[in-house]
Write an enzyme that holds these catalytic residues in place. Structure first.
Site, PDB file in Angstrom:
ATOM      1  N   LYS A 143      71.767  66.248  89.226  1.00  0.00           N
ATOM      2  CA  LYS A 143      71.471  65.014  88.478  1.00  0.00           C
ATOM      3  C   LYS A 143      72.196  63.851  89.164  1.00  0.00           C
ATOM      4  CE  LYS A 143      72.488  67.714  84.960  1.00  0.00           C
ATOM      5  NZ  LYS A 143      72.717  68.315  83.652  1.00  0.00           N
ATOM      6  N   ASP A 152      74.543  74.249  79.392  1.00  0.00           N
ATOM      7  CA  ASP A 152      73.814  73.759  78.203  1.00  0.00           C
ATOM      8  C   ASP A 152      72.653  74.674  77.796  1.00  0.00           C
ATOM      9  OD1 ASP A 152      72.442  72.954  80.496  1.00  0.00           O
ATOM     10  OD2 ASP A 152      72.103  70.894  79.852  1.00  0.00           O
TER      11      ASP A 152
HETATM   12  C1  GLC Z   1      70.727  70.655  86.021  1.00  0.00           C
HETATM   13  C2  GLC Z   1      71.972  71.533  86.093  1.00  0.00           C
HETATM   14  C3  GLC Z   1      71.891  72.672  85.101  1.00  0.00           C
HETATM   15  C4  GLC Z   1      71.577  72.137  83.716  1.00  0.00           C
HETATM   16  C5  GLC Z   1      70.324  71.280  83.755  1.00  0.00           C
HETATM   17  C6  GLC Z   1      69.991  70.669  82.393  1.00  0.00           C
HETATM   18  O1  GLC Z   1      69.647  71.399  86.450  1.00  0.00           O
HETATM   19  O2  GLC Z   1      72.137  72.038  87.395  1.00  0.00           O
HETATM   20  O3  GLC Z   1      73.087  73.396  85.077  1.00  0.00           O
HETATM   21  O4  GLC Z   1      71.406  73.200  82.827  1.00  0.00           O
HETATM   22  O5  GLC Z   1      70.493  70.232  84.678  1.00  0.00           O
HETATM   23  O6  GLC Z   1      71.019  69.851  81.934  1.00  0.00           O
END
Ligand code: GLC
Length: 470
Positions: free
Chosen positions: A177, A212
């Site tokens: 991100k 998450d």
């Molecule tokens: C990105 C992160 C992952 C997370 C996802 C949603 O893909 O690498 O760990 O679960 O975002 O937040």
């Protein structure tokens, strides 16, 4: 000056004001680029299944399939008050979760913004900031009105790929991100938080490190035991599901019962970084090159909320440069990367007015473009629909891939989904459903899609509670 399109449309527009073939010519090209056929969806679902198997065999694979060390499922008897710290999107959240022991959960939370500097600066600053927010929460917002002592045990939702070696231990694989902090290489994420808490004298104990998706799966599984997969469709995208331990070949810890299940954090955002099956367009490539993590998170960059607006912006700019939109003129605002927010896409998709007035407002007022024509607004709306539809269809292919991997299509299962894209993007879930039907026919009805709001925080608290009892 009259643009090529306007001229063409002037010739071709029918008496009803409906544009005809001039409009469709431009749109057809884009439609071809963004279309994901049923056959392609099948290839993608199968490709993901193949990558899942590889990730379960060995570490270091593209789809990392990270063991979470969360084994078994909660039974609803979990009790107590726990803190959850949730880092991963645009906000930091400190949550206080009350598990009452009868399957009921209540939660209070406070959001704190994470500045761009913190997202890309030294990791110590980020963790110090988090410790300060926990301290603030505990002193200002904790359940003081009930004269209870503040909760002091914490589950840490850290929504990035982490190579976990225990429930409360793990190192970052890489940032995703918008994050790109320095000084994190090789360091244990829980230790970083514990150190920051002790630097700031915050008496809080970190019991678990949770992705998450893992939190979402556990909190949804708490409500619906048929839940197989927890999904985030928000700033990023990812999924976590229950896997039989004997299938996780790369796990060397022999003390685990091979017949138990463990939650796997798939990290599907990295799926197809090799670009074998995903329909990556030049608009996606443009985004990728300018991102903080080029050639990484290929699937995520086609699907998740952080990126969809930027892809649409790239398409709009391309049509401007071809003199098809806005007489070839952009605006200083539209020229800025990320200026076309994914939230605007939701408004535009929802705009059912004859003149597309909401769309006009965004283009002319928010993005300061000179006067736009109805045809141009229709084109922008179509672009947004194409980008949003492709995202939903790709998400559906992932859902199908995982349910098929787990042999759960026939017997049925639930998928718990959290994240702003799924909650707020108009028509997203209907498009996901339609694509699932293309792949599975009537059997798609065996798979229930449920909203799992606030799952990541609640799940982290439940996992902290389980860890506290262990
Ligand atoms: C990105 C992160 C992952 C997370 C996802 C949603 O893909 O690498 O760990 O679960 O975002 O937040």
């Amino acid at each position: 000056m009259t643009s090529w399109l306007t001229r063409k449309l002037q010739n071709l527009t029918t008496g009803s004001g409906e544009p005809s073939s001039g409009y469709s010519e431009v749109i057809n090209d884009l439609q071809r680029e963004f279309n994901v056929s049923s056959e392609k969806l099948r290839e993608i679902a199968d490709g993901l299944k193949c990558e899942m198997r590889k990730g379960l065999e060995q570490t270091g694979q593209t789809v990392a399939m990270v063991p979470s060390y969360v084994t078994g499922r909660p039974d609803g008897k979990e009790q107590g008050r726990y803190l959850a710290l949730d880092l991963g999107g645009t906000n930091l959240r400190v949550c206080e979760v009350h598990l009452s022991g009868d399957g009921k959960v209540s939660m209070k939370q406070q959001k704190y913004t994470i500045s761009q500097e913190l997202q890309t600066g030294p990791v110590r600053d980020l963790f110090d900031y988090m410790a300060t927010c926990i301290d603030k929460y505990v002193t200002e917002h904790s359940s003081m009105e009930t004269r209870e002592l503040p909760a002091t045990k914490l589950g840490f939702t850290f929504s990035f790929p982490v190579l976990q070696t225990a429930l409360d231990r793990g190192t970052l694989i890489h940032w995703t991100k918008g994050f790109n902090c320095s000084g994190v290489e090789g360091k244990d994420i829980v230790e970083l938080l514990r150190d920051a808490l002790s630097r700031k004298n915050v008496p809080v104990e970190v019991l678990a490190l949770v992705n998450d998706t893992v939190g979402t799966l556990i909190s949804q599984g708490y409500k619906d035991p048929n839940t197989l997969l927890g999904v985030i469709l928000g700033t990023g995208t990812n999924g976590a599901y229950f896997e039989k331990i004997s299938n996780i070949k790369k796990l060397t810890n022999t003390s685990l019962n091979p017949d138990d299940t463990m939650v796997i954090n798939m990290e599907w955002g990295a799926f197809d970084n090799e670009r074998r099956v995903l329909p990556v367009t030049m608009f996606d490539n443009k985004l990728d090159r300018k991102s903080v993590n080029p050639r990484k998170q290929t699937f995520e960059k086609l699907v998740s909320g952080m990126y969809l607006g930027e892809i649409s912006r790239n398409v709009i700019l391309h049509l401007i440069d071809r003199n098809i939109l806005f007489d070839g003129y952009s605006s200083a605002d539209l020229n800025k990367m990320w200026s076309f927010e994914t939230g605007y896409m939701s408004i535009i998709e929802n705009d059912k007015s004859a003149d597309l007035t909401e769309t006009q407002h965004i283009l002319e007022n928010t993005l300061s473009l000179p006067k736009t024509s109805l045809e141009e607004r229709r084109i922008v709306k179509k672009i947004v629909e194409l980008v949003g539809t492709r995202a939903a269809r790709l998400a559906a292919a992932a859902f199908v891939g995982v349910t098929e991997h787990c042999n759960s299509v026939e017997k049925g299962c639930s998928i718990g989904i959290d994240g702003s894209l799924y909650h707020h993007y108009p028509g997203f879930r209907e498009r996901v459903r339609a694509a699932m039907r293309e792949l599975l026919g009537e059997k798609a009805e065996n798979i229930k899609l449920t909203e799992a709001s606030d799952g990541s925080g609640i799940g982290a608290a439940i996992i902290a509670c389980l860890a506290n009892k262990a």
